[in-house]
Design an enzyme around this catalytic site. Structure first.
Site, PDB file in Angstrom:
ATOM      1  N   GLU A 320      27.132  39.779  52.595  1.00 50.92           N
ATOM      2  CA  GLU A 320      27.869  40.655  51.819  1.00 50.92           C
ATOM      3  C   GLU A 320      27.346  39.663  50.460  1.00 50.92           C
ATOM      4  O   GLU A 320      29.611  40.633  49.731  1.00 50.92           O
ATOM      5  CB  GLU A 320      28.963  41.524  51.798  1.00 50.92           C
ATOM      6  CG  GLU A 320      28.127  41.949  53.558  1.00 50.92           C
ATOM      7  CD  GLU A 320      29.468  43.079  54.015  1.00 50.92           C
ATOM      8  OE1 GLU A 320      30.809  42.647  53.483  1.00 50.92           O
ATOM      9  OE2 GLU A 320      29.188  44.328  54.354  1.00 50.92           O
ATOM     10  N   PRO A 321      27.078  39.185  49.559  1.00 48.36           N
ATOM     11  CA  PRO A 321      28.026  38.889  48.440  1.00 48.36           C
ATOM     12  C   PRO A 321      27.448  39.706  46.896  1.00 48.36           C
ATOM     13  O   PRO A 321      26.758  40.759  47.308  1.00 48.36           O
ATOM     14  CB  PRO A 321      27.123  37.838  48.049  1.00 48.36           C
ATOM     15  CG  PRO A 321      25.753  38.457  49.060  1.00 48.36           C
ATOM     16  CD  PRO A 321      25.278  38.606  50.251  1.00 48.36           C
ATOM     17  N   CYS A 391      46.668  49.656  22.914  1.00 51.25           N
ATOM     18  CA  CYS A 391      47.735  49.205  23.144  1.00 51.25           C
ATOM     19  C   CYS A 391      48.405  48.830  24.262  1.00 51.25           C
ATOM     20  O   CYS A 391      49.039  49.329  25.241  1.00 51.25           O
ATOM     21  CB  CYS A 391      48.450  50.528  22.584  1.00 51.25           C
ATOM     22  SG  CYS A 391      47.189  51.423  21.706  1.00 51.25           S
TER      23      CYS A 391
HETATM   24  C1  LIG Z   1      34.847  43.614  47.601  1.00 54.56           C
HETATM   25  C2  LIG Z   1      34.017  43.361  48.679  1.00 54.56           C
HETATM   26  C3  LIG Z   1      32.252  42.676  49.267  1.00 54.56           C
HETATM   27  C4  LIG Z   1      31.779  41.581  48.197  1.00 54.56           C
HETATM   28  O1  LIG Z   1      33.084  40.600  47.366  1.00 54.56           O
HETATM   29  P1  LIG Z   1      32.338  39.317  46.415  1.00 54.56           P
HETATM   30  O2  LIG Z   1      33.465  39.368  45.989  1.00 54.56           O
HETATM   31  O3  LIG Z   1      31.952  40.229  45.402  1.00 54.56           O
HETATM   32  O4  LIG Z   1      31.571  38.708  47.122  1.00 54.56           O
HETATM   33  C5  LIG Z   1      31.697  41.953  50.925  1.00 54.56           C
HETATM   34  N1  LIG Z   1      31.726  42.953  51.694  1.00 54.56           N
HETATM   35  C6  LIG Z   1      33.245  44.520  51.419  1.00 54.56           C
HETATM   36  C7  LIG Z   1      33.883  44.334  52.690  1.00 54.56           C
HETATM   37  C8  LIG Z   1      33.755  44.015  50.377  1.00 54.56           C
HETATM   38  O5  LIG Z   1      34.786  45.071  50.155  1.00 54.56           O
END
Ligand SMILES: *Cc1c(COP(=O)(O)O)cnc(C)c1O
Length: 463
Positions: A320-321, A391
């Site tokens: 999940e990038p 601010c």
């Molecule tokens: C935030 C998140 C990601 C993505 O993280 P990156 O640092 O943007 O790659 C993937 N999976 C889950 C469950 C997340 O919470």
């Protein structure tokens, strides 16, 4: 500004105040391709372009501050991830990094799936035509309404984050006469930091269910008993902006260990594992991120090896990038407003945006780089702090960087690698107007998220 205003002299870094910076680059005009979107160039006349369009022209047409996103770079990164993992794995783009309808269409066209973590992200995804079965729903406290909608619309998977949610999703699915595909998010006891990781037995955090003390095994037991759920796998996400693959290896090993225990106890081989996102990108020239193919190779090998040792069929992997896809593709363009040299300290450069368009520096001490992009300059480097117009004294965009000493009000400066977690975390602090996102591709620029207007502000204010 005369150079004598800086008696410390930029070449003598030992007399600068404390800060995290290295010596200035030999030539400040050079744009390090590591931190800039792929089509950003500076030609021999000093003119900076993105997607073939002059940055100064973009500023005239779209105003500043604004985010400019290199669409071809975004698409290329999607393809690199999809190709690296191949047909036996799934890449989910983490929508929270930056989501808009155009982005959803690009993802769909490039064959990626999408993670959402709120009803708003779900609506955006579906509105732009992402098929529900290619969407995963995340979050540690999804509302009943969000779960009902996700189940009704047929999202591909819901990632369960607590014991309550296991029951909640099961009941909702059953009441709709459905069996919802789910994964259980576990915390594997890996604390990932940018350049190292720490393996721990326990994790003190709000996400997931701990592997430690058999909590995750108990969650699997309960999920397998409930008719409303089809448990398809285990999910783990260890952190963000990670460079060290060792943390992912520990995580993969521990997840496969759980799959083994599940097989031994229930006779069930869960078919999928999700190893999350969190891959680091280059914010400054000092960062050396991994390429998708290296990451794919490392993860596939470790999972394959562990499964073989345990006699398990290799599960389908998903990743999940978020940041690693969108982060490097955009930069924020600002106009310099005021310049304040503090004798013997540093020079404060104030821009027309700030913490409302990039909260990451204030929030996590994030590091960024910056360059003068409306012209070239041969002036000496000067140590600057780029600050916003809000601010708050913590309203810092770039804590320590070098810009040419002839910088003047009206110059345009750009901060690269702001594609992720900048527009998506933007605020209206000081009733500022959130900047637009402009997609640039092959000589064309178009607004994909328009600039907020004062009318937008007043529309919400119904008192
Ligand atoms: C935030 C998140 C990601 C993505 O993280 P990156 O640092 O943007 O790659 C993937 N999976 C889950 C469950 C997340 O919470």
């Amino acid at each position: 500004m005369s150079r004598s205003a800086h008696p410390a002299g930029p070449r003598h870094a030992d007399v600068y105040p404390e800060g995290h910076y290295t010596a200035p680059a030999a030539d400040l005009n050079v744009l390090d391709e590591k931190v800039w979107a792929r089509t950003v160039r500076r030609d021999e006349d000093g003119v900076v372009t993105v997607g073939g369009i002059e940055v100064s022209r973009l500023a005239e047409e779209f105003g500043t501050p604004a985010y400019f996103l290199d669409e071809s770079d975004f698409r290329a990164r999607c393809r690199a991830w999809a190709d690296a993992f191949g047909p036996d794995a799934d890449v989910f783009y983490a929508g929270k990094a930056f989501l808009s309808r155009a982005v959803v269409r690009w993802l769909k066209e490039e064959g990626l799936n999408l993670d959402v973590c709120s009803g708003g992200e779900l609506t955006t995804a579906l509105d732009a035509g992402m098929p529900a079965e290619r969407i995963a729903f995340h979050g540690n406290n999804k509302s009943v309404e969000e779960i009902e909608r996700a189940v009704r619309l047929g999202v591909g998977r819901i990632v369960l984050d607590s014991f309550q949610e296991i029951v909640r999703v099961a009941h909702i699915a059953q009441s709709q006469g459905k069996r919802q595909r789910v994964q259980i998010r576990v915390t594997v006891g890996v604390e990932a930091h940018t350049h190292e990781f720490i393996a721990t037995a326990h994790e003190d955090q709000k996400f997931g269910i701990a592997l430690a003390d058999g909590q995750a095994a108990e969650a699997v037991r309960r999920a397998l008993r409930l008719d409303g759920l089809e448990l398809i796998g285990i999910h783990s996400h260890i952190g963000s902006q990670i460079f060290d693959m060792a943390g992912f290896e520990v995580s993969a090993r521990r997840v496969v260990q759980l799959l083994t225990e599940v097989r031994d106890e229930h006779g069930v081989e869960l078919p999928e594992i999700d190893l999350g996102g969190g891959l680091g990108i280059a914010y400054t020239s000092e960062d050396d991120p991994r390429e998708p193919h290296e990451i794919a190779k490392a993860l596939t090998e470790i999972v394959g090896r562990e499964c073989e040792a345990a006699g398990l069929r290799t599960p389908r992997i998903s990743v999940e990038p978020g940041r690693a896809i969108v982060g490097p593709t955009a930069f924020t363009l600002y106009e310099v407003g005021t310049i304040k040299p503090l004798e013997g300290l540093r020079t404060y450069v104030s821009v027309d945006g700030g913490m409302s368009d990039n909260i990451r520096t204030a929030l996590y001490d994030a590091e960024y780089s910056v360059a003068l992009v409306s012209r070239a300059s041969d002036a000496e480097p000067m140590l600057v702090r780029v600050v916003g117009k809000h601010c708050e004294s913590g309203d810092i965009v770039v804590r320590d960087a070098f810009l040419p000493a002839d910088l003047a009000p009206g110059d345009l400066i750009a901060v690269p690698a702001t594609g992720a977690y900048c527009r998506s975390m933007a605020s209206n602090y000081n009733h500022s107007l959130r900047p637009p996102v402009v997609a640039v591709n092959d000589g064309e620029a178009r607004v994909i998220v328009r600039r907020e207007t004062e009318e937008d502000l007043l529309r919400l204010d119904v008192g």
